[in-house]
Design a protein around this motif. Sequence first.
Motif, mmCIF file in Angstrom:
data_model
loop_
_atom_site.group_PDB
_atom_site.id
_atom_site.type_symbol
_atom_site.label_atom_id
_atom_site.label_comp_id
_atom_site.label_asym_id
_atom_site.label_seq_id
_atom_site.Cartn_x
_atom_site.Cartn_y
_atom_site.Cartn_z
ATOM 1 N N ASP A 159 -26.879 -26.432 4.526
ATOM 2 C CA ASP A 159 -25.582 -26.753 5.143
ATOM 3 C C ASP A 159 -24.848 -27.834 4.363
ATOM 4 O O ASP A 159 -23.619 -27.871 4.346
ATOM 5 C CB ASP A 159 -25.774 -27.271 6.576
ATOM 6 N N ALA A 200 -30.987 -26.615 15.467
ATOM 7 C CA ALA A 200 -29.943 -27.027 14.514
ATOM 8 C C ALA A 200 -28.802 -26.015 14.507
ATOM 9 O O ALA A 200 -27.641 -26.389 14.366
ATOM 10 C CB ALA A 200 -30.519 -27.188 13.113
ATOM 11 N N GLN A 201 -29.096 -24.746 14.642
ATOM 12 C CA GLN A 201 -28.004 -23.770 14.704
ATOM 13 C C GLN A 201 -27.444 -23.671 16.110
ATOM 14 O O GLN A 201 -26.241 -23.540 16.303
ATOM 15 C CB GLN A 201 -28.465 -22.395 14.208
ATOM 16 N N GLU A 208 -32.810 -25.117 6.977
ATOM 17 C CA GLU A 208 -31.474 -24.548 6.733
ATOM 18 C C GLU A 208 -30.439 -25.658 6.595
ATOM 19 O O GLU A 208 -29.439 -25.504 5.862
ATOM 20 C CB GLU A 208 -31.156 -23.580 7.884
ATOM 21 N N HIS A 241 -24.421 -25.771 17.236
ATOM 22 C CA HIS A 241 -23.065 -25.537 16.727
ATOM 23 C C HIS A 241 -22.114 -25.061 17.819
ATOM 24 O O HIS A 241 -20.942 -25.429 17.846
ATOM 25 C CB HIS A 241 -23.072 -24.471 15.625
#
Length: 430
Positions: free
Chosen positions: A361, A258-259, A357, A262
């Motif tokens: 967000d 998920a990070q 996380e 980016h």
Amino acid sequence: MPIRLDDRDAGFAAGFAALLSAKREVSEEVDRVAADIIADVREKGDAALIDYTSRFDALDLTPETLRVGEAEIDAAVAACSPELLAALETARERIEAYHRRQKPADSWVEDAAGVGAGWRWSAIEAVGLYVPGGTASYPSSVLMNAIPAKVAGVPRIVMVAPTPRGETNPLVLAAARLAGVDEVYRIGGAQAVAALAYGTAAIAPVAKIVGPGNAYVAAAKRRVFGQVGIDMIAGPSEVLVIADRSANPDWIAADLLAQAEHDVSAQSILMSDDAALAAEVEKAVAAQLATLPRAAIAGRSWQDFGAILLVADLEAAVPLVDRLAPEHLEIMTADPERLAGLIRNAGAIFLGGHTPEAIGDYVGGPNHVLPTARSARFSSGLGVGDFMKRTSLLKCGPAGLRVLASAATQLAEAEGLQAHGRSVTIRLNI
Ligand SMILES: NC(=O)c1ccc[n+]([C@@H]2O[C@H](COP(=O)([O-])OP(=O)(O)OC[C@H]3O[C@@H](n4cnc5c(N)ncnc54)[C@H](O)[C@@H]3O)[C@@H](O)[C@H]2O)c1
Ligand SMILES: N[C@H](CO)Cc1c[nH]c[nH+]1
Ligand SMILES: [Zn+2]
């Protein structure tokens, strides 16, 4: 291959030091490019904005179309589905409720000497919000930037967001309307930061620039600091997951990716005391990557900057976490609160396996604009306080001045500043 380190190996200290110093963003080249762009915008104003937007965002603008008009915002709101607008409203409510709790209080106390002292908070007069938009668009970042500014009472809120090829995500504009943004400009990168800091014919300057962005945005914010205030360095995203055997490897892999999705410069790290869990996570990352639309970005981030750190004991790993000072720290252990209590440096901490996380967000409430690149050692996530400043207040009457005069004049004399001393004693002779 992500970096693999084990704190029981002889080479661990050197490997960990290399991980800490690995350059993911501010290269001298990026900084030089940002400096040139800023100089150009200062010199040529709107013409430079138009030129860079054509070059980097493949969008041709005129001085009249730099700003997004109200009719376009109306149309964008109308283009969003009611379900999506309701989700946005849920996020707004939760983010606003959380940030209202941060509003600082004024204070005034009259002490035993009869001297009154205190402070007063006031909102910054004009702020610029950077909302990223290069490889993804971020309606959530509009809310995270604008809501604390609104809660603080900022009278002029200006937003900039790049719209590559002129493609605007209507939800970005709907979020700007919902959060009460006053002006929206379709520009990004270092040129947008420069315009906000120095102003152009079309854009009046602001006093402070906040918000996340890529390496060019972060470098430009560093460069304009002093001309304007900035919040922090909120660059390419990061997550550190600290997990024991109780954690679910598929969930961890999903959070690492998920990070990573980016930015190719994003960083995802797993720290665990369980080698078998780490191996399962690595396998799960590979499997899940294959199904991600942004696999090219996430895969490069994981290959180039991903890391798996094995530690003999999680408690002894706490100083390592503090040195990494991650933007996001997820703790998926049997007792996450206990471990969290030992950690000093992290932008935001997510407790337990059921707190991905990504909830933070979008809808958790706390701000997702957070310090990256180890700056959580000295800065915090965006909040209401970033949009306010504190002015101190002091009042002495004749009696209070008499009580403090002797100490003040002695100190003035010790500093060799006679005029200071006289400005006190001159008032005592009346
Ligand atoms: N830390 C946080 O709180 C947080 C929150 C959200 C997003 N992010 C990060 O924000 C970033 C968003 O990045 P993005 O690229 O999608 O959008 P962005 O808006 O930050 O950057 C796009 C702009 O970068 C400039 N640019 C691109 N290539 C350039 C070049 N070669 N030379 C000069 N300028 C150039 C262009 O002007 C373009 O408009 C990601 O790194 C993401 O991880 C961080
Ligand atoms: N994780 C990002 C901060 O590093 C914020 C974000 C916005 N949308 C999705 N994620
Ligand atoms: Zn995210």
